[in-house]
Design a protein around this motif. Structure first.
Motif, short mmCIF file in Angstrom:
data_model
loop_
_atom_site.label_atom_id
_atom_site.label_comp_id
_atom_site.label_asym_id
_atom_site.label_seq_id
_atom_site.Cartn_x
_atom_site.Cartn_y
_atom_site.Cartn_z
N TRP A 23 0.84 -1.21 0.00
CA TRP A 23 0.00 0.00 0.00
C TRP A 23 0.87 1.25 0.00
O TRP A 23 0.66 2.17 -0.80
CB TRP A 23 -0.89 -0.06 1.24
CG TRP A 23 -1.87 1.06 1.42
CD1 TRP A 23 -1.95 2.22 0.70
CD2 TRP A 23 -2.91 1.14 2.41
NE1 TRP A 23 -2.97 3.02 1.17
CE2 TRP A 23 -3.57 2.37 2.21
CE3 TRP A 23 -3.32 0.28 3.43
CZ2 TRP A 23 -4.63 2.76 3.02
CZ3 TRP A 23 -4.38 0.67 4.23
CH2 TRP A 23 -5.03 1.90 4.02
N GLU A 24 1.86 1.28 0.90
CA GLU A 24 2.75 2.44 1.00
C GLU A 24 3.52 2.65 -0.31
O GLU A 24 3.63 3.78 -0.81
CB GLU A 24 3.72 2.22 2.16
CG GLU A 24 4.65 3.38 2.43
CD GLU A 24 3.99 4.48 3.24
OE1 GLU A 24 4.44 5.64 3.12
OE2 GLU A 24 3.04 4.19 4.00
N LEU A 25 4.03 1.57 -0.88
CA LEU A 25 4.82 1.67 -2.12
C LEU A 25 3.96 2.16 -3.28
O LEU A 25 4.41 2.97 -4.10
CB LEU A 25 5.44 0.31 -2.45
CG LEU A 25 6.54 -0.18 -1.50
CD1 LEU A 25 6.98 -1.59 -1.89
CD2 LEU A 25 7.74 0.77 -1.53
N CYS A 26 2.71 1.67 -3.36
CA CYS A 26 1.82 2.07 -4.46
C CYS A 26 1.48 3.56 -4.36
O CYS A 26 1.49 4.28 -5.36
CB CYS A 26 0.54 1.24 -4.43
SG CYS A 26 0.75 -0.47 -4.98
N ILE A 32 0.00 9.25 -5.47
CA ILE A 32 -1.42 9.47 -5.24
C ILE A 32 -1.59 10.54 -4.16
O ILE A 32 -0.93 10.49 -3.12
CB ILE A 32 -2.12 8.16 -4.81
CG1 ILE A 32 -1.95 7.10 -5.89
CG2 ILE A 32 -3.59 8.39 -4.52
CD1 ILE A 32 -2.45 5.73 -5.50
N SER A 33 -2.47 11.48 -4.39
CA SER A 33 -2.70 12.56 -3.43
C SER A 33 -3.26 12.01 -2.13
O SER A 33 -4.10 11.12 -2.11
CB SER A 33 -3.68 13.58 -4.02
OG SER A 33 -4.05 14.54 -3.03
N GLU A 34 -2.78 12.56 -1.02
CA GLU A 34 -3.25 12.14 0.30
C GLU A 34 -4.74 12.42 0.49
O GLU A 34 -5.41 11.76 1.27
CB GLU A 34 -2.44 12.87 1.38
CG GLU A 34 -2.78 12.42 2.80
CD GLU A 34 -1.92 13.12 3.83
OE1 GLU A 34 -2.47 13.56 4.85
OE2 GLU A 34 -0.70 13.24 3.60
N LYS A 35 -5.26 13.41 -0.23
CA LYS A 35 -6.69 13.74 -0.10
C LYS A 35 -7.58 12.63 -0.67
O LYS A 35 -8.74 12.51 -0.27
CB LYS A 35 -6.98 15.06 -0.83
CG LYS A 35 -6.35 16.27 -0.16
CD LYS A 35 -6.74 17.55 -0.87
CE LYS A 35 -6.13 18.76 -0.18
NZ LYS A 35 -6.52 20.03 -0.86
N PHE A 37 -6.29 9.11 -1.31
CA PHE A 37 -5.95 7.80 -0.76
C PHE A 37 -4.63 7.91 -0.01
O PHE A 37 -3.56 7.79 -0.61
CB PHE A 37 -5.85 6.76 -1.88
CG PHE A 37 -5.90 5.35 -1.39
CD1 PHE A 37 -7.04 4.83 -0.78
CD2 PHE A 37 -4.79 4.52 -1.54
CE1 PHE A 37 -7.08 3.52 -0.34
CE2 PHE A 37 -4.83 3.20 -1.11
CZ PHE A 37 -5.98 2.70 -0.50
N PRO A 38 -4.67 8.13 1.29
CA PRO A 38 -3.44 8.34 2.06
C PRO A 38 -2.64 7.07 2.25
O PRO A 38 -3.18 5.96 2.24
CB PRO A 38 -3.97 8.85 3.41
CG PRO A 38 -5.33 8.25 3.52
CD PRO A 38 -5.88 8.23 2.13
N ALA A 39 -1.36 7.22 2.43
CA ALA A 39 -0.47 6.09 2.70
C ALA A 39 -0.60 5.68 4.17
O ALA A 39 -1.01 6.49 5.01
CB ALA A 39 0.97 6.47 2.38
N PRO A 40 -0.25 4.43 4.51
CA PRO A 40 -0.30 4.00 5.91
C PRO A 40 0.50 4.90 6.84
O PRO A 40 0.10 5.13 7.99
CB PRO A 40 0.30 2.59 5.86
CG PRO A 40 -0.03 2.11 4.49
CD PRO A 40 0.10 3.32 3.62
N SER A 41 1.64 5.42 6.38
CA SER A 41 2.45 6.31 7.21
C SER A 41 1.70 7.59 7.54
O SER A 41 1.77 8.09 8.68
CB SER A 41 3.77 6.64 6.50
OG SER A 41 3.51 7.24 5.23
N GLY A 42 0.94 8.11 6.56
CA GLY A 42 0.14 9.32 6.81
C GLY A 42 -1.00 9.04 7.77
O GLY A 42 -1.33 9.88 8.62
N ALA A 217 -10.05 15.80 5.31
CA ALA A 217 -8.95 15.30 6.14
C ALA A 217 -8.95 13.78 6.03
O ALA A 217 -9.31 13.06 6.97
CB ALA A 217 -9.11 15.76 7.58
N THR A 218 -8.58 13.28 4.85
CA THR A 218 -8.72 11.87 4.54
C THR A 218 -7.89 10.98 5.45
O THR A 218 -8.33 9.91 5.86
CB THR A 218 -8.34 11.61 3.08
OG1 THR A 218 -8.96 12.59 2.24
CG2 THR A 218 -8.80 10.23 2.64
N SER A 219 -6.67 11.41 5.76
CA SER A 219 -5.80 10.60 6.63
C SER A 219 -6.44 10.42 8.01
O SER A 219 -6.42 9.32 8.58
CB SER A 219 -4.44 11.26 6.78
OG SER A 219 -3.75 11.28 5.55
#
Length: 250
Positions: A23-26, A32-35, A37-42, A217-219
């Protein structure tokens, strides 16, 4: 035995870790914008930042509603199943109603209930009870409808009443189905709570997700969803542990 338990714990953790890494790598690789689809780290960063100050309060509201609703739904479902198992006419009459109630999205009924009950915690609890009770009743009824014939015949020959036979033969035999209903109830109760929070408002994890989503605030919204999922998993594991203890005793 110990190795099996360790494997049962480690295997899901490895699977989750692989999914999170991919997920993080993709997200990073495709930028991909955090708004959207956020990454697991976000998501993790938002969880650490908002859990204590914001999310924890809503978590307490949701857990309280789920706990009360679940404690009301379990005996209600059990009593309905027990009564239906003793009277075939009642079974034929009630079973379709339970199926209809189970497949009906409770969020569609909330606006109707709000007309009489207002936006309150009692309304959320009612939604949870209506969602959880049918699945517990139907699963328990499956077990209650197939008692061990030899045991029943022995008890009948001893002059035992209908309900003595139920509690001494039918109920112990049906425990796996009863616990299956209770485990499914944990999942459906959590889902119903989220839907009720979104429809009713007045706090709760579902309400917080809708607020975060409205501000893009998607994250933070994903972080709240992770907490809601964790609630369902914890409740499921509690019931599964209880089942293990009871069935081992049986």
């Amino acid at each position: 035995m110990i190795m099996r338990r360790v494997t049962n714990i480690i295997a899901p953790l490895i699977a989750v870790a692989i999914i999170l890494v991919l997920w993080e790598l993709c997200v990073r690789g495709f930028q991909i914008s955090e708004k959207f689809f956020p990454a697991p780290s976000g998501i993790w960063h938002s969880l650490r930042e908002n859990f204590t100050s914001v999310i924890f309060k809503d978590l307490c509201i949701s857990v309280k509603n789920i706990f009360i609703g679940y404690l009301l739904a379990v005996p209600a479902g059990f009593i309905i199943a027990a009564l239906c198992s003793q009277f075939k006419l009642v079974t034929k009459s009630v079973t379709p109603l339970l199926i209809i109630l189970m497949i009906t999205p409770m969020s569609t009924l909330v606006p109707i209930f709000k007309l009489n009950m207002g936006a309150s915690s009692m309304l959320k609890i009612l939604v949870i009870v209506l969602q959880v009770t049918p699945v517990i009743a139907l699963n328990s009824l499956v077990g209650f409808s197939n008692p061990p014939e030899k045991n029943v015949l022995v008890l009948k020959s001893m002059g035992c009443s209908r309900w003595k036979i139920f509690f001494h033969a039918t109920f112990p035999h049906a425990l796996p189905q009863v616990f299956t209903g209770m485990e499914l109830g944990c999942i459906l109760g959590t889902i119903a709570s989220m839907g009720a929070d979104i429809s009713v408002g007045q706090g709760g994890l579902g309400y917080r997700v809708s607020i975060y989503a409205s501000f893009t605030a998607t994250s933070s919204a994903f972080a709240t969803i992770v907490i809601a999922a964790a609630v369902g998993v914890v409740l499921f594991e509690i019931v599964a542990t209880l089942e293990h203890l009871v069935m081992r005793w049986k």
